[in-house]
Design an enzyme around this catalytic site. Structure first.
Site, PDB file in Angstrom:
ATOM      1  N   HIS A 377       0.814  -1.216   0.000  1.00 38.51           N
ATOM      2  CA  HIS A 377       0.000   0.000   0.000  1.00 38.51           C
ATOM      3  C   HIS A 377       0.851   1.271   0.000  1.00 38.51           C
ATOM      4  O   HIS A 377       0.333   2.364  -0.206  1.00 38.51           O
ATOM      5  CB  HIS A 377      -0.949   0.007   1.200  1.00 38.51           C
ATOM      6  CG  HIS A 377      -2.236   0.735   0.947  1.00 38.51           C
ATOM      7  ND1 HIS A 377      -2.430   1.548  -0.149  1.00 38.51           N
ATOM      8  CD2 HIS A 377      -3.398   0.760   1.641  1.00 38.51           C
ATOM      9  CE1 HIS A 377      -3.650   2.049  -0.109  1.00 38.51           C
ATOM     10  NE2 HIS A 377      -4.253   1.581   0.964  1.00 38.51           N
ATOM     11  N   ARG A 378       2.150   1.143   0.220  1.00 41.02           N
ATOM     12  CA  ARG A 378       3.019   2.313   0.112  1.00 41.02           C
ATOM     13  C   ARG A 378       3.212   2.710  -1.344  1.00 41.02           C
ATOM     14  O   ARG A 378       3.431   3.887  -1.667  1.00 41.02           O
ATOM     15  CB  ARG A 378       4.388   2.027   0.739  1.00 41.02           C
ATOM     16  CG  ARG A 378       4.358   1.702   2.221  1.00 41.02           C
ATOM     17  CD  ARG A 378       5.734   1.246   2.692  1.00 41.02           C
ATOM     18  NE  ARG A 378       6.197   0.068   1.960  1.00 41.02           N
ATOM     19  CZ  ARG A 378       7.408  -0.461   2.090  1.00 41.02           C
ATOM     20  NH1 ARG A 378       8.278   0.089   2.928  1.00 41.02           N
ATOM     21  NH2 ARG A 378       7.751  -1.537   1.401  1.00 41.02           N
TER      22      ARG A 378
END
Length: 404
Positions: A377-378
């Site tokens: 999700h980064r």
């Protein structure tokens, strides 16, 4: 007597077994390693007499100092260990006593440099290489052990300061049996834990209509028999993923958090997880976007066979941009695969099943295959993950779109 490219020794790394070939023709005069020795790139394996002159007594002895291995895909150029991973031909790990301070230390320049950088006293490090040579892993292991002692950890920490889990004495509850973990099991456990602790995982699920794709695939059976290649759903999934990685390049990156940079890859290499008796292995198919379905099918079949036979080369398991793991042959409706860091996404494929689908007028039987896309999700946001799985569903729902 050996000829050029004759196998000299078989080395087992964490996930592969491979042979080191002879770069020369000649006569072996002395073997410098034993079964079970741990090796690093540059370690001497043997001495050999090279040349046509049978009376030539001059030995061609290879690298006397261990080299700092930068990559595992360098081809061995001499009769020395050519893999950066430590290798062992058996499970024996005979570790000598710690040398006394002031004793002569058996280590190469690269290892000495590493010790200076980490502030490690080589006199206190146990050497696990041939003839008790100190190798890079010995220095790193020593430093790690000292840090754990100074930080007062009773149980080994799980990573990132997380306290470890102290096990009870299970024998008090009943009979038990203890078996040593294999090198592959240890490597897999460490890699999975590292990825899980460092990557914020999210998983996007999607059902893909495989009905038409499956009909087309089955129609290729006769041609596949002529080619001696089995056309499975995997080549179609590979091509669809390559198309999606091109359309959504944010999935084809790596995050360099130390330098605060995004590494954007200009190639598409995809790893395929293979279930083997020795554990999970992930060979990598290169340039998937440039290959046809039959070529991908043949390459996937070959790599899967080599994985099961533990014949994969280290270079054949490196360089992946994205991974595919399939449990379709076993079962299940969905799962959450762990991202194979430093990649930022992995696609899980579950077992396809016939289900009723409403077409606006009536329910129709359609073959639906569940996909599970786990992502970092980064690097990837949820909207892009939904776009990725939606695009895969469109491509595999109508394979003609792969031609557009």
């Amino acid at each position: 007597e050996v000829e050029v490219d004759d196998p000299l020794v078989t080395v087992e790394s964490d996930k592969a077994t491979f042979e080191i070939p002879s770069p020369h023709a000649g006569k072996i005069t002395k073997v410098l390693v034993s079964e079970g020795d741990k090796l690093s790139e540059g370690n001497d394996l043997l001495e050999m007499q090279v040349g046509n002159d049978a009376g030539d007594e001059e030995d061609d002895t290879d690298d006397a100092e261990a080299k700092d291995a930068e990559s595992a895909d360098e081809s061995p150029r001499k009769q020395s260990a050519g893999a950066s991973d430590k290798g062992s031909a058996s499970g024996k790990d005979d570790v000598p006593d710690v040398p006394q301070p002031g004793a002569k230390v058996h280590a190469g320049p690269a290892v000495r440099k590493l010790a200076r950088e980490l502030g490690a006293d080589l006199n206190r490090v146990k050497g696990s290489g041939p003839k008790s040579r100190i190798i890079k892993d010995d220095v790193e292991g020593y430093v790690k052990a000292q840090l754990q002692k100074t930080q007062g950890g009773g149980a080994v920490a799980g990573g990132s300061g997380i306290p470890g889990i102290k096990l009870p004495d299970f024998s008090q509850f009943g009979d038990i049996q203890r078996d040593a973990m294999t090198r592959m099991q240890v490597a897999t456990a460490n890699n999975m834990q590292r990825s899980w602790l460092n990557v914020p995982h999210v998983t996007q699920h999607e059902d893909v209509d495989f009905t038409d794709l499956e009909a087309f695939r089955k129609g290729l059976k006769a041609e596949g028999e002529k080619r001696a290649v089995k056309m499975t759903p995997l080549p179609f999934i590979l091509k669809a993923c390559a198309h999606a990685l091109t359309a959504l390049p944010q999935f084809n990156v790596a995050l360099d958090m130390e330098r605060k940079e995004i590494v954007r890859k200009q190639y598409i290499h995809i790893g395929i997880a293979v279930d083997t008796p020795a554990g999970l292995m992930v060979p990598v198919i290169r340039d998937v976007d440039k290959k046809g379905l039959w070529e991908l099918a043949a390459e996937a079949q070959e790599l899967a066979g080599k994985a099961r036979d533990k014949k994969l080369k280290p270079s054949e398991m490196q360089g992946g941009c994205f991974s595919i793991t399939s449990l379709g042959g076993i079962g299940g409706t969905a799962f959450t695969p762990i991202v194979n860091s430093p990649e930022v996404a992995i696609l899980g494929v579950s077992k396809a099943a016939m289900k009723p689908v409403w077409d606006g007028e009536a329910f129709q039987p359609r073959l639906l295959c569940p996909l599970s896309l786990s992502y970092d999700h980064r690097a990837v946001n949820g909207a892009d993950a939904a776009r990725f799985t939606t695009l895969l569903a469109e491509l595999m729902g109508d394979i003609r779109r792969l031609l557009l």
